[in-house]
Design an enzyme around this catalytic site. Structure first.
Site, short mmCIF file in Angstrom:
data_model
loop_
_atom_site.label_atom_id
_atom_site.label_comp_id
_atom_site.label_asym_id
_atom_site.label_seq_id
_atom_site.Cartn_x
_atom_site.Cartn_y
_atom_site.Cartn_z
N HIS A 74 0.51 -12.20 6.92
CA HIS A 74 1.12 -11.43 5.99
C HIS A 74 0.22 -11.36 4.75
O HIS A 74 -0.52 -10.29 4.80
CB HIS A 74 2.66 -11.12 5.16
N GLU A 75 0.02 -12.28 4.13
CA GLU A 75 -0.79 -12.31 2.67
C GLU A 75 -1.92 -12.89 3.51
O GLU A 75 -3.26 -12.44 2.35
CB GLU A 75 -0.34 -14.07 2.17
N HIS A 78 -3.73 -9.11 4.13
CA HIS A 78 -4.23 -8.65 2.86
C HIS A 78 -5.61 -8.68 2.65
O HIS A 78 -6.66 -7.42 2.67
CB HIS A 78 -3.71 -8.88 0.98
N TYR A 89 -4.28 -0.10 -3.49
CA TYR A 89 -2.39 -0.48 -3.73
C TYR A 89 -2.24 -0.09 -4.69
O TYR A 89 -1.29 0.00 -5.42
CB TYR A 89 -2.86 -2.02 -3.78
N GLU A 98 1.06 -2.50 3.03
CA GLU A 98 1.79 -3.70 2.98
C GLU A 98 2.43 -3.44 4.24
O GLU A 98 2.59 -4.23 4.69
CB GLU A 98 3.08 -3.50 2.30
N ASP A 165 6.94 -0.55 -8.75
CA ASP A 165 6.57 -0.74 -7.75
C ASP A 165 5.49 -0.82 -7.14
O ASP A 165 5.09 -0.39 -5.99
CB ASP A 165 7.22 -1.91 -6.30
N HIS A 170 5.78 -1.80 -1.33
CA HIS A 170 7.04 -2.55 -0.48
C HIS A 170 7.98 -1.91 0.54
O HIS A 170 8.38 -1.38 1.01
CB HIS A 170 7.64 -4.07 -1.17
#
Length: 264
Positions: A74-75, A78, A89, A98, A165, A170
Site C-alpha cells: 500500500h505505502e 503511493h 491527495y 488511497e 482527512d 481514507h
C-alpha cells in the site's frame, strides 16, 4: 526491520512479475524503508522518498506496521502513484490515490500466496488485518468486500464531503475499493437493499484478479492528477475495452462494478 526489508522485496517482485514495472519509478529506483519511527506510533506512511513504519503501541491498536504485506505494498504504491498519475491527495482524487494503494496492497497478498512468499498469512480483502490487534472488532481497518463494516461508504451516494482527512480520502476510498472487489469476485453491492443502504445496482460477473489488476493498474496510472471517480470509471472501462475488446465480459463487468457503487 526484517519485515520491512522482506516485504519491500516481495512488493518489488510483485510489480515486476505482474506489471513488468521496475520499482516505483519503473527505472529501478531504490525502495527505502525506515522502521521504529516515533514512540507507540500507530501508522506507516510514504513521505515522497521512502516508507516510514511505526512500531504500533503493541497492546491495543497495532503491532509493528512493517509486519503486514498489504501495508508495505500500500505505502510503496503511493510512490508508484507519485511517479505516474500523481493524484492530488484531496477529495475524490485523494480517495482514488488511497484506493489504488489498497487495490495493489491486497492484490500483492494473492501474489505472495500463489508463490509461497508469505506462508503464515493468507490473502483476503481486509487492509491491515495482520498488524491490527483488537480481537473484539472486525479484522483490519478497511474491508474492500464490505466497506460499511468499518463505517466507510460503499456507494457514491454516501460520499463524505466534509473537511476532515483531506476530504475523507481514507473513508471514501471504500467506493472504488468495492468496485475493484466486485470486478474480481462478482456479485452485487455488499449492502444492497439493506435498511441503511437502499441503493440498487447490477449483479457483476467476476473476471478474476489477473484481468482486474491489469485494467485498474493501467487505468489508475494514467489518470489526470485531479481525477474524479467518474473519470476513473471512464478510464478503466476504456482500458478494459482496449485490452479485451469492446463489449467484452471484462469491459462490461468493469462498467457494472462502478455502477454497483453508484459511480456513473
Amino acid at each position: 526491520g526484517v519485515d520491512a526489508h522482506y516485504y519491500a522485496n516481495v512488493t518489488d517482485d510483485y510489480y515486476q512479475t505482474v506489471f513488468s514495472r521496475d520499482s516505483l519509478d519503473d527505472n529501478g529506483t531504490q525502495m527505502i524503508s525506515t522502521a521504529h519511527f516515533g514512540k507507540n506510533y500507530n501508522n506507516a506512511f510514504w513521505n515522497g522518498v521512502q516508507i516510514t513504519y511505526g512500531d504500533g503501541d503493541g497492546t491495543t491498536t497495532f503491532r509493528e506496521l512493517s509486519g503486514g504485506l498489504d501495508v508495505a505494498t500500500h505505502e510503496f504504491t503511493h510512490g508508484v502513484t507519485e511517479f505516474t498519475s500523481d493524484l492530488v491527495y484531496q477529495g475524490e482524487s485523494g480517495a482514488l490515490n488511497e484506493s489504488f494503494s489498497d487495490m495493489l496492497g491486497n492484490s500483492s497478498e494473492f501474489y505472495a500466496a500463489q508463490n509461497g512468499l508469505d506462508r503464515k498469512v493468507g490473502p483476503d480483502w481486509q487492509i491491515g488485518e495482520d498488524v491490527y490487534l483488537p480481537k473484539d472488532t472486525v479484522a483490519g481497518f478497511r474491508n474492500m468486500a464490505d466497506p460499511a463494516e468499518d463505517g466507510d461508504p460503499d456507494h457514491y451516494s454516501e460520499l463524505y464531503t466534509g473537511n476532515q482527512d483531506n476530504g475523507g480520502v481514507h473513508s471514501n476510498s471504500g467506493i472504488p475499493n468495492h468496485a475493484y472487489y466486485l470486478v474480481v469476485n462478482g456479485g452485487t453491492n455488499a449492502r444492497q437493499g439493506t435498511a441503511n443502504h437502499p441503493h440498487t445496482g447490477p449483479n457483476v460477473k467476476a473476471i478474476g484478479l489477473p484481468a482486474a489488476e491489469k485494467i485498474f493498474y493501467t487505468g489508475f496510472t494514467s489518470l489526470p492528477s485531479t481525477a474524479t471517480m467518474a473519470e476513473a470509471r471512464a478510464t478503466t472501462v476504456a482500458v478494459a475495452g482496449g485490452l479485451y475488446g469492446e463489449g467484452s465480459l471484462q469491459q462490461t463487468s468493469t462498467s457494472n462494478a462502478w455502477e454497483a457503487v453508484g459511480v456513473r
